[in-house]
Write an enzyme that holds these catalytic residues in place. Structure first.
Site, PDB file in Angstrom:
ATOM      1  N   HIS A 103       0.822  -1.219   0.000  1.00  0.00           N
ATOM      2  CA  HIS A 103       0.000   0.000   0.000  1.00  0.00           C
ATOM      3  C   HIS A 103       0.856   1.269   0.000  1.00  0.00           C
ATOM      4  O   HIS A 103       0.364   2.348  -0.304  1.00  0.00           O
ATOM      5  CB  HIS A 103      -1.026  -0.006   1.147  1.00  0.00           C
ATOM      6  CG  HIS A 103      -0.500   0.414   2.480  1.00  0.00           C
ATOM      7  ND1 HIS A 103      -0.206  -0.478   3.495  1.00  0.00           N
ATOM      8  CD2 HIS A 103      -0.228   1.639   2.987  1.00  0.00           C
ATOM      9  CE1 HIS A 103       0.221   0.187   4.548  1.00  0.00           C
ATOM     10  NE2 HIS A 103       0.223   1.474   4.280  1.00  0.00           N
ATOM     11  N   ASP A 151      -0.404  -7.521   1.571  1.00  0.00           N
ATOM     12  CA  ASP A 151       0.146  -6.156   1.574  1.00  0.00           C
ATOM     13  C   ASP A 151       1.673  -6.162   1.691  1.00  0.00           C
ATOM     14  O   ASP A 151       2.227  -5.716   2.696  1.00  0.00           O
ATOM     15  CB  ASP A 151      -0.503  -5.364   2.723  1.00  0.00           C
ATOM     16  CG  ASP A 151      -0.157  -3.881   2.665  1.00  0.00           C
ATOM     17  OD1 ASP A 151       0.352  -3.430   1.623  1.00  0.00           O
ATOM     18  OD2 ASP A 151      -0.389  -3.187   3.677  1.00  0.00           O
ATOM     19  N   SER A 248       4.272   2.095   8.369  1.00  0.00           N
ATOM     20  CA  SER A 248       3.878   1.090   7.373  1.00  0.00           C
ATOM     21  C   SER A 248       5.067   0.617   6.560  1.00  0.00           C
ATOM     22  O   SER A 248       5.927   1.415   6.189  1.00  0.00           O
ATOM     23  CB  SER A 248       2.872   1.696   6.400  1.00  0.00           C
ATOM     24  OG  SER A 248       1.621   1.713   6.983  1.00  0.00           O
ATOM     25  N   GLY A 249       5.077  -0.665   6.251  1.00  0.00           N
ATOM     26  CA  GLY A 249       6.150  -1.230   5.446  1.00  0.00           C
ATOM     27  C   GLY A 249       7.342  -1.647   6.280  1.00  0.00           C
ATOM     28  O   GLY A 249       8.191  -2.401   5.823  1.00  0.00           O
TER      29      GLY A 249
HETATM   30  C1  4AZ Z   1      -1.146   3.664   8.491  1.00  0.00           C
HETATM   31  O1  4AZ Z   1      -2.022   4.484   8.292  1.00  0.00           O
HETATM   32  C2  4AZ Z   1      -1.247   2.817   9.709  1.00  0.00           C
HETATM   33  N1  4AZ Z   1      -1.925   1.069  14.309  1.00  0.00           N
HETATM   34  C3  4AZ Z   1      -0.213   1.951  10.029  1.00  0.00           C
HETATM   35  C4  4AZ Z   1      -0.291   1.167  11.163  1.00  0.00           C
HETATM   36  C5  4AZ Z   1      -1.392   1.240  11.971  1.00  0.00           C
HETATM   37  C6  4AZ Z   1      -2.431   2.090  11.659  1.00  0.00           C
HETATM   38  C7  4AZ Z   1      -2.349   2.869  10.524  1.00  0.00           C
HETATM   39  C8  4AZ Z   1      -1.460   0.368  13.172  1.00  0.00           C
HETATM   40  O2  4AZ Z   1      -0.217   3.523   7.719  1.00  0.00           O
END
Ligand code: 4AZ
Length: 298
Positions: A103, A151, A248-249
Site C-alpha cells: 500500500h 500487503d 507502514s512497510g
Molecule cells: C497507516 O495508516 C497505519 N496502528 C499503520 C499502522 C497502523 C495504523 C495505521 C497500526 O499507515
C-alpha cells in the site's frame, strides 16, 4: 540460507579423501550443532545451500509509546522516501532487495521517484545523495487495496547497499509456522508518535509488541473477521503502544534464540494504540514463496 537445491552425488566431482557434512533437519541449535563430519555419503543425496549472514546486530552492543533507538540496533530498517519525504519503512533482505508494504508504493510514482535511506537513525541528518534510487517496484500480484490482503512489495535497488555495522540484512522466518501468541516481538519506525499529531518522528523509535493470536484478533470485539491468513496481530489490547502512520512497510522482528527474523510488515489497524485495536501486520511466513520466487528470478 537463502536458497537450496537437491543435487545427486553422481553428478558432482568428488576428489579422493573427500569428506562430507551430514546435515540434520532439526531447526534448533546453531548450524554447527546440526552438522556431522562423515567420510562417505551413503544416501548419495547432496544439498547445495546458498547462505548469507542475516538477523544480527553489529557488535552486540515512534511508533506510539515507543523509545528512541541507538544506531546499529535495527540495521535492516530503512526509510522509503519520495524525494526527501519519508513515506514508509522497509527492511533490507539482501544488498539490492527491500521488503515494504504494497500500500506504500501501489499506483504511486514510478520507481525512479523513490529513494531508500539505509543506515540512518535520525531523519534530516542524511544527505539527500545518500538515498539509493529504486530500480523496480514489485507489489504482490494478489495485493488488494480494499482488504489490504497480501500487503507486501519488493523494491529492487539501482545499486546494492554497502553492508556495514549500520546496514545489514534481516532473516526471513521458517515457512508457514506461526509463532505462539505472546511471543515478544519488536516494531520500529519513524511513524507518528501520537495519533493526533500528523508528523513523522525525527529519530527512529522501537516498541515491544507481543504477538496476539489470530482467533483473538478476529473476535467480535477486535477485528470481527477482517484478518486473512496473510495477516497477524501484535501489540496490546489495552492500547497505548502501537505502530502508526509512517511506520507502514517497516519491520516486526522476533528473536528466535539465534537471529532476528522478519515475522511481520506494518500494514494497518483501526487508528493507533486504541484499546482493542492492535496493529495488523502482513504475515511474512505465509508470503515466502513469492518473496523467494521474485528475488531468485531477478
Ligand atoms: C497507516 O495508516 C497505519 N496502528 C499503520 C499502522 C497502523 C495504523 C495505521 C497500526 O499507515
Amino acid at each position: 540460507m537463502t536458497q537450496q537445491k537437491g543435487v545427486n552425488l553422481r553428478d558432482i566431482p568428488v576428489s579422493a579423501g573427500q569428506r562430507f557434512l551430514q546435515v540434520t533437519a532439526r531447526q534448533e541449535g546453531s548450524p554447527q550443532d546440526r552438522w556431522r563430519l562423515r567420510s562417505s555419503c551413503p544416501s548419495g543425496l547432496v544439498v547445495a545451500l546458498r547462505c548469507s549472514e542475516c538477523g544480527l546486530q553489529a557488535a552486540a552492543l515512534r511508533v506510539v509509546g515507543g523509545t528512541d533507538v541507538a544506531p546499529g540496533r535495527w540495521p535492516w530498517q530503512v526509510s522509503v522516501c519520495q524525494g526527501s519525504q519519508h513515506r514508509c519503512g522497509g527492511s533490507v533482505l539482501a544488498p539490492e532487495w527491500i521488503l515494504t508494504a504494497a500500500h506504500c508504493v501501489h499506483r504511486q510514482l514510478p520507481a525512479p521517484a523513490w529513494l531508500v535511506f539505509a543506515g540512518i537513525v535520525t531523519h534530516g541528518s542524511a544527505q539527500p545523495q545518500a538515498g539509493v534510487p529504486v530500480r523496480e517496484i514489485i507489489p504482490h500480484p494478489l495485493y488488494s487495496p480494499s482488504s489490504l490482503d497480501y500487503d507486501i512489495a519488493l523494491l529492487r535497488l539501482r545499486v546494492p547497499l554497502n553492508f556495514s555495522g549500520a546496514i545489514r540484512a534481516v532473516c526471513l522466518p521458517p515457512s508457514g509456522r506461526d509463532l505462539l501468541q505472546g511471543t515478544p516481538c519488536w516494531v520500529s519506525g519513524w511513524g507518528y508518535t501520537a495519533p493526533e499529531q500528523a508528523q513523522v518522528a525525527a529519530t527512529l523509535k522501537e516498541a515491544l509488541v507481543p504477538l496476539i493470536g489470530t482467533r483473538r484478533c478476529n473476535s467480535s470485539c477486535v477485528y470481527r473477521g477482517e484478518l486473512t491468513a496473510r495477516m497477524l496481530c501484535a501489540g496490546h489490547l489495552q492500547g497505548h503502544v502501537d505502530a502508526c502512520q509512517g511506520d507502514s512497510g517497516g519491520p516486526l522482528v522476533c528473536w528466535d534464540g539465534a537471529t532476528w527474523r522478519l515475522v511481520g510488515v506494518v500494514s494497518w489497524g483501526q487508528g493507533c494504540a486504541e484499546p482493542n485495536h492492535p496493529g495488523v501486520y502482513s504475515n511474512v511466513a505465509q508470503l515466502l514463496p513469492w518473496i523467494h520466487q521474485v528475488t531468485q528470478a531477478h
